[in-house]
Design an enzyme around this catalytic site. Structure first.
Site, PDB file in Angstrom:
ATOM      1  N   ASP A 198       0.859  -1.177   0.000  1.00  0.00           N
ATOM      2  CA  ASP A 198       0.000   0.000   0.000  1.00  0.00           C
ATOM      3  C   ASP A 198       0.908   1.244   0.000  1.00  0.00           C
ATOM      4  O   ASP A 198       2.131   1.150   0.114  1.00  0.00           O
ATOM      5  CB  ASP A 198      -0.964  -0.020   1.198  1.00  0.00           C
ATOM      6  CG  ASP A 198      -2.229   0.806   0.923  1.00  0.00           C
ATOM      7  OD1 ASP A 198      -2.178   1.701   0.051  1.00  0.00           O
ATOM      8  OD2 ASP A 198      -3.262   0.581   1.581  1.00  0.00           O
ATOM      9  N   TRP A 199       0.286   2.389  -0.116  1.00  0.00           N
ATOM     10  CA  TRP A 199       0.968   3.676  -0.300  1.00  0.00           C
ATOM     11  C   TRP A 199       2.007   3.923   0.804  1.00  0.00           C
ATOM     12  O   TRP A 199       1.641   4.059   1.970  1.00  0.00           O
ATOM     13  CB  TRP A 199      -0.103   4.779  -0.317  1.00  0.00           C
ATOM     14  CG  TRP A 199       0.394   6.166  -0.533  1.00  0.00           C
ATOM     15  CD1 TRP A 199       1.017   6.954   0.385  1.00  0.00           C
ATOM     16  CD2 TRP A 199       0.291   6.938  -1.724  1.00  0.00           C
ATOM     17  NE1 TRP A 199       1.296   8.174  -0.169  1.00  0.00           N
ATOM     18  CE2 TRP A 199       0.862   8.198  -1.473  1.00  0.00           C
ATOM     19  CE3 TRP A 199      -0.241   6.699  -3.000  1.00  0.00           C
ATOM     20  CZ2 TRP A 199       0.927   9.217  -2.417  1.00  0.00           C
ATOM     21  CZ3 TRP A 199      -0.183   7.718  -3.945  1.00  0.00           C
ATOM     22  CH2 TRP A 199       0.396   8.943  -3.660  1.00  0.00           C
TER      23      TRP A 199
END
Ligand code: BGC
Length: 778
Positions: A307-308
């Site tokens: 994820d980011w």
């Protein structure tokens, strides 16, 4: 915390993948962990990529390999393409980027792709990604609303249309479906998923993957789907986004992971790891879960993206001291692509110099990324996603809007309906529509709106105006806005309500009150909305409430005092017409709750499928049982609940085990006077087993349409493996003995039941809730 040198010396990279998750953090013994890793981890030696991919791997420099692992942000989610500068193009020429997210547009992305293909040394195409979660330009209801249709065709169709639009706009890859099970409405991201149930969630995961990916990923109008967020993202402590999941291994495998297993079987091309940790092990570095369960046991061969910035955040978790160590942990665990932290492209080299064994992991990651590009047909025809005319024709096409309207109407859940309040069958008179949310087009787009625009949305108010029968006058007052404490509009709203024959009161949350990092400690309506509701209900007028929300809310006052309550969630671009279809009786509502509505904040989290416990809740307060003193034991509206304008009768559920299958059947009759849909729900209970089993568990459903007076027989066919009890990640025990099946219109309304005997036990390797029941109608 480990420095990169320690990582190598102490053998942290060799965590066991067959050990229980709980023992994982403690497992740092070289001899034990190394040998177990060798047994089950997916190794480079076992993995053969296509000739083209192997050829590229042989040719690539270390820098080019690291570049493939890097996903850069081409912009922010609300400012797409803003970072595609000339310097960025130089990075593409140098082969330093494998993928971009937050980019869009057939034309702008064509130039970027051209540079990659024509001007980089090896001509490897880029992957373009975006969160296309419930539509690209044609925005469908938010996912929790779509889950409320309880219909696989709807889920697949919405995803298919989203893929047609997004792929026409140059995109290859969506970060959807989000398939995290959520049982705590405080968690803002409950809006993005299918609700609280692993069986329903698994079916929705499969339908969405099929819709996005179509028959062939190489088709040019399909998107690579991402099942996210792998781990147990939906169960953060206190409902606070990103928080630790403190759950037992059985709950993890029986309740939270089945949708991910189902997504692998449906061929999902990628997965995203979750931000949070499970009992202290961050999912981004959880080798047991990623490399062990997902890849080795479930044979998932797709691409795994972090994820980011989550790889860098391994340092915040406190499991890595340096960026290089964080990168090494994620790579070893099985993460292939680094979303935006830059660690894989910048610091992984340092880690590989210190531990050359990481090169094998690197090659696996690069090979998987190149394979995803190959599956999408990008090596053969990289420009197929960049036809500007197709983009113009697809976005917001008339048939897409039509589908959005139908699916929105099918998502609406009628929670309460007394005094014949709905449908509003007036031939003349005045209807007062009250509430700022009625005119708030933007809120109908919900969280993750891709390229959806408020000006494309028909608001609830406009829909009610346009759909009103001749002779019916619609008047409107905003009253109060959920984001403001200003109550100065109440007086006008009350006067208008008093002047009308009927009142439609629209209250709830603004779109920005649910979604990522939008957890709330309070599940009651925002203050201004409570004040508005109470002022309008005090008028004594007949009031139908329309609830606009991205999460289950605690609405005891409204539930007690309004004639009707219609939960509209957030319905997308066709919100208004869809609501009008329901309100004016064009369509009977048949949406069902995919998660229960609590009576108060303190009742969350909750699931209908909890274990019974030794002292099951009893309404009698004189007895010491598993309940609160200050409110009833039931939710305000239970899982599966939803009323209709018609009524349905159930016959006796019958059936038994035939040739190893559980075959059940029930007759259902529309006993009312309107054509309507009913969602026939099948629940299972294993009354005595080696461990406690859930009170009841959903094991099948079928949405049927019946004319007034008509009957049909619904057949359900199951495998005994759907009753298997989790023993260890690959071992599910089917125990001999009795199973009880119940059928009905909600988890709180079980019309009839039948007992079935499983004679012989056996071991299955499939998470029970991930297995589909066959449902057929005669
Ligand atoms: C979210 C993901 C999303 C990613 C890219 C993250 O903050 O958790 O669900 O796919 O951003 O936008």
């Amino acid at each position: 915390m480990f420095k990169i040198d320690d990582v190598v010396k102490r053998g942290v990279r060799a965590v066991t993948i067959s050990a229980s998750l709980l023992a994982l953090a403690a497992c740092q013994d070289d001899a034990v962990s190394q040998s177990t890793r060798d047994e089950t981890a997916v190794t480079r030696a076992q993995t053969q990529f296509s000739q083209r991919v192997e050829g590229l791997l042989a040719e690539m420099t270390l820098e080019e390999k690291l570049g493939q692992l890097h996903q850069a942000a081409g912009g922010r989610s609300r400012n797409l393409n803003s970072r595609l500068t000339p310097e960025e193009l130089d990075r593409v020429r140098a082969g330093a980027v494998g993928s971009y997210l937050h980019v869009a547009g057939a034309q702008p992305l064509a130039e970027l792709q051209r540079v990659a293909v024509e001007e980089s040394r090896l001509g490897i195409p880029l992957l373009f990604a975006m969160d296309v979660v419930h539509g690209y330009r044609t925005i469908f209801p938010v996912p929790i609303a779509m889950a409320s249709t309880w219909d696989e065709t709807d889920w697949q169709r919405a995803a298919r249309i989203s893929a047609e639009e997004a792929s026409a706009a140059g995109l290859h890859w969506t970060f959807a479906p989000m398939i995290d099970i959520g049982r705590d409405p405080r968690w803002g991201r409950i809006v993005e998923g299918a609700g609280s149930d692993p069986y329903l969630g698994s079916r929705m995961a499969v339908a969405q993957v099929q819709g996005y990916q179509g028959e062939s990923l190489a088709a040019g109008d399909t998107l690579l789907a991402t099942a996210k967020h792998f781990g147990a993202y939906g169960v953060p402590t206190g409902g606070r986004d990103y928080g630790t999941a403190e759950i037992g291994e059985r709950s993890l495998y029986e309740a939270y992971l089945p949708p991910f297993y189902a997504a692998t079987r449906a061929g999902a091309g990628s997965m995203m790891t979750a931000f949070n940790d499970i009992d202290g092990v961050p999912s981004t570095s959880n080798e047991a879960l990623i490399d062990g369960t997902l890849r080795a046991r479930w044979a998932f061969d797709g691409l795994i993206v972090s994820d980011w910035n989550a790889i860098a955040e391994l340092m915040n978790h406190g499991v890595a001291e340096t960026r290089a160590a964080a990168g090494a942990l994620a790579l070893q665990a099985g993460v292939d692509m680094d979303m935006t932290s830059g660690i894989f492209v910048e610091e992984l080299r340092q880690a590989i110099d210190a531990d050359p064994a990481l090169e094998a992991d690197l090659d696996l990651a690069v090979g998987r990324i190149l394979t995803a590009k190959e599956r999408l047909g990008l090596f053969d025809d990289p420009m197929v996603y960049h036809q500007v005319q197709r983009e113009q024709a697809e976005l917001l096409a008339a048939d897409h809007r039509e589908a959005a309207r139908a699916i929105a109407a099918r998502s609406v859940v009628l929670l309460k309906n007394e005094n014949a309040a709905l449908p509003l069958e007036l031939s003349e008179g005045r209807v007062a529509v009250i509430g700022a949310l009625a005119a708030d087009a933007s809120t109908q787009l919900g969280s993750w709106r891709a390229q959806g625009r408020p000006e494309d949305v028909v608001s609830l108010l406009d829909g009610l105006r346009e759909g009103a029968p001749e002779g019916v006058e619609i008047v409107y007052a905003a009253g109060a806005d959920p984001l403001s404490d200003d109550l100065s509009g109440l007086e006008e709203a009350v006067a208008l309500a008093r002047s009308a024959d009927r009142v439609v009161l629209v209250v709830g949350e603004n779109f920005d009150m649910s979604g990522e990092a939008r957890s709330r400690s309070d599940l009651f309506l925002p203050d201004s909305q409570r004040a508005l509701a109470s002022a309008i209900l005090d008028t004594g007028q007949p009031v139908s409430v329309i609830l606009v929300t991205g999460r289950p809310l605690a609405i005891p006052d409204i539930a007690a005092r309004a004639d009707a309550v219609l939960n509209a969630w957030m319905l997308g671009v066709e919100a208004g017409p869809a609501l009008a279809d329901i309100i004016y009786g064009e369509t009977s509502p048949a949406g069902r709750l995919p998660v229960s509505f609590p009576r108060s904040t303190g009742a969350a989290p909750f699931t209908y499928s909890e274990y019974p416990g030794g002292r099951p809740a009893d309404p009698d307060l004189a007895r010491d049982t598993n309940r609160y003193m200050d409110q009833p034991i039931t939710p305000l509206y239970g899982f599966g609940h939803g009323l209709s304008y018609s009524t349905f009768d159930y016959g006796a559920l019958s059936g038994g085990v035939v040739q190893g299958e559980i075959r059940l059947a029930v007759d259902v009759t529309n006993s009312g006077d309107r054509a309507a849909d009913e969602v026939v729900q099948l629940y299972m209970r294993d009354p005595v087993a080696s461990v406690a089993r859930p009170r009841i568990e959903l094991r099948g459903f079928r949405r049927i349409s019946l004319e007034p007076g008509a009957s049909t027989t619904v057949h359900f066919t199951l495998s005994p493996a759907q009753a298997a009890v989790f023993q260890s990640p690959g071992v599910w025990q089917v125990e001999p003995g009795q199973l009880v099946f119940h059928v009905g219109g909600s988890s709180l309304y079980l019309a009839s039941s039948v007992e079935v005997t499983i004679e012989d036990g056996f071991i299955s390797d499939v998470p029970a809730a991930a297995i589909a029941t066959r449902g057929e109608t005669e």
